[in-house]
Design a protein around this motif. Structure first.
Motif, PDB file in Angstrom:
ATOM      1  N   VAL A   1      -1.076   5.145  -4.372  1.00  7.13           N
ATOM      2  CA  VAL A   1      -0.367   3.841  -3.841  1.00  7.13           C
ATOM      3  C   VAL A   1      -1.272   2.803  -4.123  1.00  7.13           C
ATOM      4  CG1 VAL A   1       1.229   3.103  -2.372  1.00  7.13           C
ATOM      5  CG2 VAL A   1       1.533   5.106  -3.918  1.00  7.13           C
ATOM      6  N   ASP A   2      -0.598   1.282  -4.231  1.00  7.46           N
ATOM      7  CA  ASP A   2      -1.187   0.065  -3.466  1.00  7.46           C
ATOM      8  C   ASP A   2      -0.817  -0.030  -2.552  1.00  7.46           C
ATOM      9  OD1 ASP A   2      -2.665  -2.259  -3.458  1.00  7.46           O
ATOM     10  OD2 ASP A   2      -2.166  -2.849  -5.568  1.00  7.46           O
ATOM     11  N   LEU A   3      -1.844   0.185  -1.467  1.00  3.51           N
ATOM     12  CA  LEU A   3      -1.472  -0.594   0.079  1.00  3.51           C
ATOM     13  C   LEU A   3      -0.789  -1.492   0.277  1.00  3.51           C
ATOM     14  CD1 LEU A   3      -2.842   2.847   1.747  1.00  3.51           C
ATOM     15  CD2 LEU A   3      -1.004   2.318   1.717  1.00  3.51           C
ATOM     16  N   ARG A   4      -2.418  -2.053  -0.480  1.00  3.24           N
ATOM     17  CA  ARG A   4      -1.712  -3.309   0.283  1.00  3.24           C
ATOM     18  C   ARG A   4      -0.790  -4.352   0.257  1.00  3.24           C
ATOM     19  NH1 ARG A   4      -5.790  -7.545  -2.765  1.00  3.24           N
ATOM     20  NH2 ARG A   4      -5.530  -5.963  -4.684  1.00  3.24           N
ATOM     21  N   ARG A   5      -0.475  -3.686  -1.589  1.00  2.00           N
ATOM     22  CA  ARG A   5       0.995  -4.197  -2.344  1.00  2.00           C
ATOM     23  C   ARG A   5       2.141  -3.617  -1.459  1.00  2.00           C
ATOM     24  NH1 ARG A   5       0.066  -5.475  -8.168  1.00  2.00           N
ATOM     25  NH2 ARG A   5       1.185  -3.194  -8.148  1.00  2.00           N
ATOM     26  N   ALA A   6       1.984  -2.020  -1.100  1.00  2.00           N
ATOM     27  CA  ALA A   6       3.768  -1.510  -1.558  1.00  2.00           C
ATOM     28  C   ALA A   6       3.539  -1.183   0.748  1.00  2.00           C
ATOM     29  CB  ALA A   6       2.944  -0.303  -1.767  1.00  2.00           C
ATOM     30  N   ARG A   7       2.173  -1.515   1.718  1.00  2.89           N
ATOM     31  CA  ARG A   7       2.631  -0.461   2.737  1.00  2.89           C
ATOM     32  C   ARG A   7       3.691  -1.782   3.277  1.00  2.89           C
ATOM     33  NH1 ARG A   7      -2.875  -0.484   5.277  1.00  2.89           N
ATOM     34  NH2 ARG A   7      -2.026   1.618   6.376  1.00  2.89           N
ATOM     35  N   TRP A   8       4.229  -0.741   4.257  1.00  2.00           N
ATOM     36  CA  TRP A   8       5.809  -1.762   4.555  1.00  2.00           C
ATOM     37  C   TRP A   8       5.361  -1.135   6.219  1.00  2.00           C
ATOM     38  CZ3 TRP A   8       9.690  -0.066   8.018  1.00  2.00           C
ATOM     39  CH2 TRP A   8      11.156   0.138   7.905  1.00  2.00           C
ATOM     40  N   ASP A   9       5.567  -2.520   7.353  1.00  2.58           N
ATOM     41  CA  ASP A   9       5.676  -2.576   8.518  1.00  2.58           C
ATOM     42  C   ASP A   9       6.572  -2.343   9.469  1.00  2.58           C
ATOM     43  OD1 ASP A   9       6.686  -4.882   8.469  1.00  2.58           O
ATOM     44  OD2 ASP A   9       4.247  -6.297   9.140  1.00  2.58           O
ATOM     45  N   GLY A  10       7.490  -2.454   9.148  1.00  9.11           N
ATOM     46  CA  GLY A  10       8.710  -2.292   9.583  1.00  9.11           C
ATOM     47  C   GLY A  10       9.086  -2.989  10.491  1.00  9.11           C
ATOM     48  N   ARG A  11       9.010  -4.420   9.751  1.00 10.78           N
ATOM     49  CA  ARG A  11       9.296  -5.876  11.037  1.00 10.78           C
ATOM     50  C   ARG A  11      10.370  -6.131  10.245  1.00 10.78           C
ATOM     51  NH1 ARG A  11       4.839  -9.755   9.775  1.00 10.78           N
ATOM     52  NH2 ARG A  11       2.507  -8.665  10.546  1.00 10.78           N
ATOM     53  N   GLU A  12      11.232  -5.182   9.330  1.00 14.59           N
ATOM     54  CA  GLU A  12      12.549  -5.397   8.871  1.00 14.59           C
ATOM     55  C   GLU A  12      14.002  -4.347   9.612  1.00 14.59           C
ATOM     56  OE1 GLU A  12      10.290  -4.653   5.854  1.00 14.59           O
ATOM     57  OE2 GLU A  12      10.170  -7.292   5.651  1.00 14.59           O
ATOM     58  N   MET A  13      13.361  -4.000  10.813  1.00 11.33           N
ATOM     59  CA  MET A  13      13.432  -2.556  10.967  1.00 11.33           C
ATOM     60  C   MET A  13      14.844  -3.614  12.556  1.00 11.33           C
ATOM     61  SD  MET A  13      13.879   0.347  10.928  1.00 11.33           S
ATOM     62  CE  MET A  13      12.500   1.185  10.707  1.00 11.33           C
ATOM     63  N   SER A  14      15.981  -2.031  12.313  1.00 12.09           N
ATOM     64  CA  SER A  14      17.056  -2.617  13.187  1.00 12.09           C
ATOM     65  C   SER A  14      16.411  -2.689  14.379  1.00 12.09           C
ATOM     66  CB  SER A  14      18.163  -1.704  13.685  1.00 12.09           C
ATOM     67  OG  SER A  14      18.718  -1.914  14.246  1.00 12.09           O
ATOM     68  N   PRO A  15      16.724  -3.694  15.376  1.00 11.21           N
ATOM     69  CA  PRO A  15      15.605  -3.434  16.479  1.00 11.21           C
ATOM     70  C   PRO A  15      16.096  -3.030  17.556  1.00 11.21           C
ATOM     71  CG  PRO A  15      17.321  -5.709  16.450  1.00 11.21           C
ATOM     72  CD  PRO A  15      16.993  -4.916  15.370  1.00 11.21           C
ATOM     73  N   ASP A  16      17.384  -1.872  17.434  1.00  4.97           N
ATOM     74  CA  ASP A  16      17.807  -1.463  18.512  1.00  4.97           C
ATOM     75  C   ASP A  16      17.201   0.166  18.001  1.00  4.97           C
ATOM     76  OD1 ASP A  16      19.370  -0.847  15.582  1.00  4.97           O
ATOM     77  OD2 ASP A  16      21.054   0.433  17.010  1.00  4.97           O
ATOM     78  N   PHE A  17      15.936   0.425  16.946  1.00  2.70           N
ATOM     79  CA  PHE A  17      14.793   1.678  16.599  1.00  2.70           C
ATOM     80  C   PHE A  17      13.851   1.653  17.318  1.00  2.70           C
ATOM     81  CE2 PHE A  17      12.236   4.380  14.528  1.00  2.70           C
ATOM     82  CZ  PHE A  17      12.758   5.156  13.510  1.00  2.70           C
ATOM     83  N   PRO A  18      14.627   2.511  18.222  1.00  2.00           N
ATOM     84  CA  PRO A  18      13.143   2.887  19.022  1.00  2.00           C
ATOM     85  C   PRO A  18      11.768   3.066  18.287  1.00  2.00           C
ATOM     86  CG  PRO A  18      14.192   5.211  18.777  1.00  2.00           C
ATOM     87  CD  PRO A  18      15.033   4.201  18.225  1.00  2.00           C
ATOM     88  N   HIS A  19      10.677   2.141  19.024  1.00  2.00           N
ATOM     89  CA  HIS A  19       9.408   2.104  18.639  1.00  2.00           C
ATOM     90  C   HIS A  19       8.619   1.815  19.539  1.00  2.00           C
ATOM     91  CE1 HIS A  19       9.350  -2.285  17.842  1.00  2.00           C
ATOM     92  NE2 HIS A  19      10.533  -1.809  17.505  1.00  2.00           N
ATOM     93  N   GLY A  20       7.567   2.382  19.400  1.00  2.24           N
ATOM     94  CA  GLY A  20       5.979   1.652  21.013  1.00  2.24           C
ATOM     95  C   GLY A  20       6.035   0.007  19.901  1.00  2.24           C
ATOM     96  N   ARG A  21       6.088  -0.448  19.059  1.00  7.37           N
ATOM     97  CA  ARG A  21       5.266  -1.997  19.023  1.00  7.37           C
ATOM     98  C   ARG A  21       6.033  -2.536  19.605  1.00  7.37           C
ATOM     99  NH1 ARG A  21       4.459  -2.057  12.617  1.00  7.37           N
ATOM    100  NH2 ARG A  21       2.130  -1.296  13.352  1.00  7.37           N
TER     101      ARG A  21
END
Length: 122
Positions: free
Chosen positions: A101-121
């Motif tokens: 997998v070409d990580l430079r092009r395929a990697r997703w950082d979760g920024r489009e995630m719903s704000p109510d999803f629990p995460h540590g960022r």
């Protein structure tokens, strides 16, 4: 597969496993996160813990979207993963043998995630 209790009833997933599987389901088609990315996004566990969850419970989610940090396919599941990547248009580095997998092009950082999803960022 869910664990089964002594009385034959399904046991609830551990909370960390639920978070990992929920995040995996939210990764858009054609995009990936590494095991370490998932742990970092959730703010808990590490790549090995995420890998353990995926190995034990990941069959019901798009498991091919969570990959190793070097972009290689899951050992023993390369053909199935490659078929999914082709269907979803996941960018690959095809000049490598085997393809990755070409990580430079395929990697997703979760920024489009719903704000109510629990995460540590933040």
């Amino acid at each position: 597969m869910t664990d089964v209790t002594d009385d034959g009833l399904p046991d609830a997933l551990p909370p960390f496993a639920e978070l990992v599987l929920d995040l995996t389901e939210r990764i858009p088609p054609g995009r990936v996160m590494t095991y370490g990315d998932v742990a970092e996004y959730l703010g808990q566990g590490g790549p090995r813990q995420v890998g353990r969850v995926m190995a034990r419970y990941g069959g019901s989610v798009p498991w091919w979207r969570v990959i190793r940090a070097d972009g290689r396919f899951l050992p023993g599941h390369e053909h199935r993963a490659l078929a999914h990547y082709g269907e979803e248009g996941t960018p690959l580095r095809e000049l490598t043998d085997p393809p990755r997998v070409d990580l430079r092009r395929a990697r997703w950082d979760g920024r489009e995630m719903s704000p109510d999803f629990p995460h540590g960022r933040d």
